[in-house]
Design an enzyme around this catalytic site. Structure first.
Site, PDB file in Angstrom:
ATOM      1  N   HIS A 209      43.704  24.788  38.386  1.00  0.00           N
ATOM      2  CA  HIS A 209      42.919  26.033  38.407  1.00  0.00           C
ATOM      3  C   HIS A 209      43.277  26.849  39.657  1.00  0.00           C
ATOM      4  O   HIS A 209      42.784  26.610  40.744  1.00  0.00           O
ATOM      5  CB  HIS A 209      41.429  25.697  38.402  1.00  0.00           C
ATOM      6  CG  HIS A 209      40.539  26.850  38.035  1.00  0.00           C
ATOM      7  ND1 HIS A 209      40.946  28.165  38.102  1.00  0.00           N
ATOM      8  CD2 HIS A 209      39.249  26.889  37.592  1.00  0.00           C
ATOM      9  CE1 HIS A 209      39.953  28.954  37.718  1.00  0.00           C
ATOM     10  NE2 HIS A 209      38.915  28.195  37.402  1.00  0.00           N
TER      11      HIS A 209
ATOM     12  N   HIS B 105      40.552  33.103  39.621  1.00  0.00           N
ATOM     13  CA  HIS B 105      39.140  33.474  39.729  1.00  0.00           C
ATOM     14  C   HIS B 105      38.514  33.311  41.113  1.00  0.00           C
ATOM     15  O   HIS B 105      37.317  33.087  41.231  1.00  0.00           O
ATOM     16  CB  HIS B 105      38.301  32.704  38.699  1.00  0.00           C
ATOM     17  CG  HIS B 105      38.835  32.808  37.304  1.00  0.00           C
ATOM     18  ND1 HIS B 105      38.515  31.915  36.314  1.00  0.00           N
ATOM     19  CD2 HIS B 105      39.690  33.708  36.742  1.00  0.00           C
ATOM     20  CE1 HIS B 105      39.148  32.256  35.196  1.00  0.00           C
ATOM     21  NE2 HIS B 105      39.864  33.343  35.433  1.00  0.00           N
TER      22      HIS B 105
ATOM     23  N   TYR C  82      38.891  30.933  43.353  1.00  0.00           N
ATOM     24  CA  TYR C  82      38.669  29.587  43.866  1.00  0.00           C
ATOM     25  C   TYR C  82      39.776  29.214  44.855  1.00  0.00           C
ATOM     26  O   TYR C  82      40.593  30.054  45.227  1.00  0.00           O
ATOM     27  CB  TYR C  82      38.539  28.606  42.702  1.00  0.00           C
ATOM     28  CG  TYR C  82      37.330  28.898  41.845  1.00  0.00           C
ATOM     29  CD1 TYR C  82      36.043  28.816  42.376  1.00  0.00           C
ATOM     30  CD2 TYR C  82      37.459  29.295  40.514  1.00  0.00           C
ATOM     31  CE1 TYR C  82      34.922  29.111  41.604  1.00  0.00           C
ATOM     32  CE2 TYR C  82      36.343  29.595  39.746  1.00  0.00           C
ATOM     33  CZ  TYR C  82      35.084  29.510  40.290  1.00  0.00           C
ATOM     34  OH  TYR C  82      33.981  29.816  39.532  1.00  0.00           O
TER      35      TYR C  82
END
Length: 374
Positions: A178, A181, A183
């Site tokens: 990931h 977004h 993060y």
């Protein structure tokens, strides 16, 4: 371009098999990762097993799990988000993978560290600090957390690599990292949160070092044929109009070292998949990613629905949206795979209906589906 009716055209185009680094997928439909917080103690239980297996049985080609915390104390801020470390947690995930395979599906976990998004004092490790490249939250001008030391960086990289090795060991078909977004990985990529003056900061290429080192560490710990997917985005939850790259040339500069480190596929996250990414071209972000890297790409963003996904978090629903434009892009190979979020959360049978030519049975999205156990 196919002139078949939508019901048969969707089935025809989306049912084509494809591969990611040798992993054969039965069709082009991907289940997008969606956080639900239904894993007390970070352990996915029988309801989580059923949740994923049901969608695999209905024909989803590849499932990307909800975000799972890697084994670093600062990785998350909820004791109900599943973790991808610990004997009990991994045993739960092994049952998920087994059930998905028994239903004929393929599945990868999304490995996650939230970085500076973490609120102090939150579980599962209340004493852990919020960490990031410069200790800056999105939109902040002054640090509110810990700027990562080289020791911190090495520890997080190792946590991702450990989780990836565990994924292969417990029977998963690949991993997704990931990097989107706002993060942790994205915090290194974005100039707004990365003010470092060492080799992990600087220009847009230098800011890719952390992401590339995670990819390389993961690649080293798993088999050569084990797919590694990297999810990234231009937008952030508190900065929707911000961009990592303002031009195709800048995007190429960012993606090239990450791809070279060992990425097999990019998952290009957008809020609306139909919007062009740069002026002068109709290509969306996934389309540009495929063109610039040559890697397999996954598009995502309000697929099958007419309305931005952010409305769901305001308690709003969304009507069924046309698939025509999506199918046009997929048919001309702008991208390879299509990730579906809310529509699959709403309806476990979404893939079966689309692949079976039953699009008239698709249902509008009800925001209450965010709380579903089905």
């Amino acid at each position: 371009m196919s002139t078949a009716p939508l019901t048969s055209r969707a089935a025809e185009i989306l049912s084509r098999p494809t591969t990611i680094n040798g992993l054969t997928l039965a069709n082009r439909i991907v289940m997008a990762p969606m956080t639900r917080q239904f894993s007390p103690g970070g352990v996915p239980g029988a309801d989580v097993v059923s949740y994923y297996a049901r969608r695999a049985a209905a024909g989803v080609g590849l499932i990307v799990t909800e975000g799972t915390y890697v084994g670093h104390e600062s990785a998350g801020e909820s004791d109900r988000v599943p973790r991808f470390h610990g004997d009990e947690q991994l045993a739960g995930w092994a049952k998920v993978a087994e059930a998905v395979h028994a239903a004929g599906g393929r599945i990868v976990p999304q490995l996650w560290h939230i970085g500076m998004v973490r609120e102090p004092g939150k579980p599962p490790y209340p004493d852990a600090p919020a960490i990031g490249p410069s200790g800056l939250r999105l939109g902040a001008t002054e640090p509110t957390g810990k700027a990562m030391t080289r020791t911190d960086i090495d520890a997080v990289i190792e946590a991702f690599a450990d989780a990836a090795a565990a994924a292969e060991r417990t029977g998963f078909d690949g991993v997704e990292l990931h990097g989107a977004h706002g993060y942790l990985i994205d915090q290194f990529l974005w100039a707004g949160t990365n003010r470092r003056t060492d080799s992990y900061g600087g220009d847009l290429v230098a800011r890719t070092r952390f992401a590339a080192e995670i990819v390389a560490a993961v690649r080293e710990r798993v088999s050569p044929g084990f797919p590694v997917i990297f999810r990234y985005s231009q937008w952030k939850p508190e900065a929707y109009d911000e961009k990592l790259a303002g031009t195709p040339e800048e995007l190429e500069a960012i993606l090239t070292p990450i791809a070279a480190a060992g990425v097999d596929a990019f998952h290009a996250s957008t809020r609306r998949h139909w919007l062009p990414e740069f002026e002068g071209s109709d290509l969306n972000l996934a389309g540009w990613t495929r063109k610039l890297t040559g890697r397999t790409t996954i598009t995502v963003g309000s697929v099958g629905l007419d309305g931005d996904f952010l409305r769901a978090f305001r308690g709003e629903g969304a009507p069924v949206g046309s698939l025509d434009g999506l199918l046009d892009r997929l048919e001309r190979d702008e991208f390879d795979l299509v990730a579906v979020g809310r529509a699959l959360l709403q309806d476990p049978e979404w893939a079966a209906k689309v692949l079976g030519g039953r699009t008239e049975e698709l249902r509008p999205y009800d925001a209450g589906s965010l709380r579903t156990l089905s």
